[in-house]
Write a protein that holds these residues in place. Structure first.
Motif, PDB file in Angstrom:
ATOM      1  N   THR A   1       0.745  20.378  25.258  1.00  0.00           N
ATOM      2  CA  THR A   1       0.022  19.561  26.216  1.00  0.00           C
ATOM      3  C   THR A   1       0.958  19.212  27.368  1.00  0.00           C
ATOM      4  O   THR A   1       2.061  18.720  27.163  1.00  0.00           O
ATOM      5  N   LEU A   2       0.513  19.475  28.574  1.00  0.00           N
ATOM      6  CA  LEU A   2       1.311  19.124  29.736  1.00  0.00           C
ATOM      7  C   LEU A   2       1.125  17.652  30.066  1.00  0.00           C
ATOM      8  O   LEU A   2       0.120  17.048  29.731  1.00  0.00           O
ATOM      9  N   ARG A   3       2.104  17.104  30.739  1.00  0.00           N
ATOM     10  CA  ARG A   3       2.003  15.693  31.091  1.00  0.00           C
ATOM     11  C   ARG A   3       0.950  15.457  32.173  1.00  0.00           C
ATOM     12  O   ARG A   3       0.137  14.555  32.080  1.00  0.00           O
ATOM     13  N   THR A   4       0.996  16.262  33.232  1.00  0.00           N
ATOM     14  CA  THR A   4       0.079  16.049  34.353  1.00  0.00           C
ATOM     15  C   THR A   4      -0.356  17.390  34.916  1.00  0.00           C
ATOM     16  O   THR A   4       0.477  18.215  35.285  1.00  0.00           O
ATOM     17  N   THR A   5      -1.666  17.585  35.004  1.00  0.00           N
ATOM     18  CA  THR A   5      -2.217  18.830  35.539  1.00  0.00           C
ATOM     19  C   THR A   5      -3.242  18.516  36.612  1.00  0.00           C
ATOM     20  O   THR A   5      -4.099  17.650  36.431  1.00  0.00           O
TER      21      THR A   5
ATOM     22  N   ASP B   1       3.089  18.944  36.201  1.00  0.00           N
ATOM     23  CA  ASP B   1       3.549  20.057  35.368  1.00  0.00           C
ATOM     24  C   ASP B   1       2.661  21.293  35.492  1.00  0.00           C
ATOM     25  O   ASP B   1       3.089  22.396  35.149  1.00  0.00           O
ATOM     26  N   GLY B   2       1.435  21.084  35.955  1.00  0.00           N
ATOM     27  CA  GLY B   2       0.505  22.200  36.054  1.00  0.00           C
ATOM     28  C   GLY B   2      -0.408  22.050  37.247  1.00  0.00           C
ATOM     29  O   GLY B   2      -0.860  20.944  37.575  1.00  0.00           O
TER      30      GLY B   2
ATOM     31  N   SER C   1       9.377  18.491  38.278  1.00  0.00           N
ATOM     32  CA  SER C   1       8.738  18.364  36.966  1.00  0.00           C
ATOM     33  C   SER C   1       8.986  19.561  36.064  1.00  0.00           C
ATOM     34  O   SER C   1       8.481  19.616  34.952  1.00  0.00           O
ATOM     35  N   ALA C   2       9.742  20.543  36.546  1.00  0.00           N
ATOM     36  CA  ALA C   2       9.920  21.803  35.812  1.00  0.00           C
ATOM     37  C   ALA C   2      10.428  21.529  34.381  1.00  0.00           C
ATOM     38  O   ALA C   2      11.209  20.610  34.168  1.00  0.00           O
TER      39      ALA C   2
ATOM     40  N   GLY D   1      -2.818  13.390  27.807  1.00  0.00           N
ATOM     41  CA  GLY D   1      -1.986  13.510  28.994  1.00  0.00           C
ATOM     42  C   GLY D   1      -2.697  12.969  30.218  1.00  0.00           C
ATOM     43  O   GLY D   1      -3.576  12.107  30.129  1.00  0.00           O
ATOM     44  N   THR D   2      -2.337  13.489  31.379  1.00  0.00           N
ATOM     45  CA  THR D   2      -2.927  13.066  32.650  1.00  0.00           C
ATOM     46  C   THR D   2      -3.572  14.262  33.326  1.00  0.00           C
ATOM     47  O   THR D   2      -2.934  15.302  33.491  1.00  0.00           O
TER      48      THR D   2
END
Length: 270
Positions: free
Chosen positions: A2-6, A84-85, A133-134, A28-29
């Motif tokens: 799961t990414l933090r923020t997409t 992150d995405g 954010s990489a 996440g966000t």
């Protein structure tokens, strides 16, 4: 994973809405973009209901106006600590009146503006946040429908047809994907493009007069894979036909054509 923020563009209908609900269900966000504020808030409400741990924020903008693209990016940079995405999903299809040429706020052919200029401008503007954010991933939702770009008639002022404009704009998106991926090597930010599924059940497909043959869920799965699969963390500069690492239109591998496109693109986006 799961990414933090997409951030998902074009999240108010079709595959964008399905992507929003899928990613929201993972927590996440999730940042949702849409042009219509009412629809955008409705999808945000749906997304919040999918998971108690999800945070959903909305960013309205008209991607046919580059000023609004830059302004939205500025709001995101000011408000979001991570990104992150990025899924560049918003699209202008062939149109309900495919012989009627439309233009953007800046006077560019509409499909080229929405499907190529806007996602490229947005991605470039957000690079400071993406690189900070990489590992971060950019997924460009392209199409198997690709047609050679005529640099003497990029804006299709002659021989206009909506599906032709769409196919050329999607090839431009893929070419820009390859260029940006090469530029970002070593930064921890990957950039890939994909054809998510064939003739999904969307308003755009129906508006052009085509009959849908697959559901939006068919497109969601390969798109989310590019975003989340840990085995693809270093994969960049590729074009996928759903789950298959595939070959795009031959012009996408013409380095001189890509250089010409990017020179024009940088001039147009400011």
């Amino acid at each position: 994973m799961t990414l933090r923020t997409t951030l998902i563009t074009g999240a108010t209908q079709g595959m964008g809405r399905a992507l929003a609900l899928d990613l929201a269900s993972r927590g996440g966000t999730v940042l949702l973009h849409g042009r219509n504020r009412t629809r955008l808030e409705a999808v945000a409400t749906e997304a919040r209901a999918t998971c108690p741990d999800v945070t959903v924020r909305t960013y309205p903008a008209d991607l046919s106006d580059l000023d609004e693209v830059h302004a939205m990016a500025g709001r995101i940079l000011a408000a979001e600590p991570y990104l992150d995405g990025l899924i560049n999903n918003a699209v202008a299809g062939g149109g309900a009146e495919p012989l009627t040429r439309e233009v953007s706020r800046q006077g560019h052919e509409l499909r080229f503006a929405v499907n190529h200029l806007a996602p490229y401008a947005l991605t470039r503007d957000l690079l400071p946040l993406l690189t900070a954010s990489a590992h971060a991933r950019v997924v460009n939702v392209a199409s198997i429908g690709q047609e050679t770009i005529d640099f003497a008639n990029v804006m299709l002022e002659r021989d206009y047809e909506g599906l032709r404009a769409y196919c050329r704009s999607k090839l431009a998106m893929i070419m820009a994907t390859f260029e940006l991926a090469a530029e970002l090597q070593g930064t921890g930010v990957t950039v890939n493009a994909l054809h998510p599924a064939h003739l999904m059940d969307t308003d755009g497909v129906r508006a052009y007069g085509l009959t849908p043959v697959t559901s939006t869920d068919e497109g969601v799965r390969p798109t989310v894979r590019l975003l989340l699969d840990p085995e693809l963390v270093t994969t960049t500069g590729r074009y996928f036909d759903q789950f298959t690492d595939a070959r795009a239109h031959e012009q996408a591998y013409d380095t001189k054509a890509r250089e010409r496109l990017m020179k024009l693109t940088h001039t147009l986006i400011g």
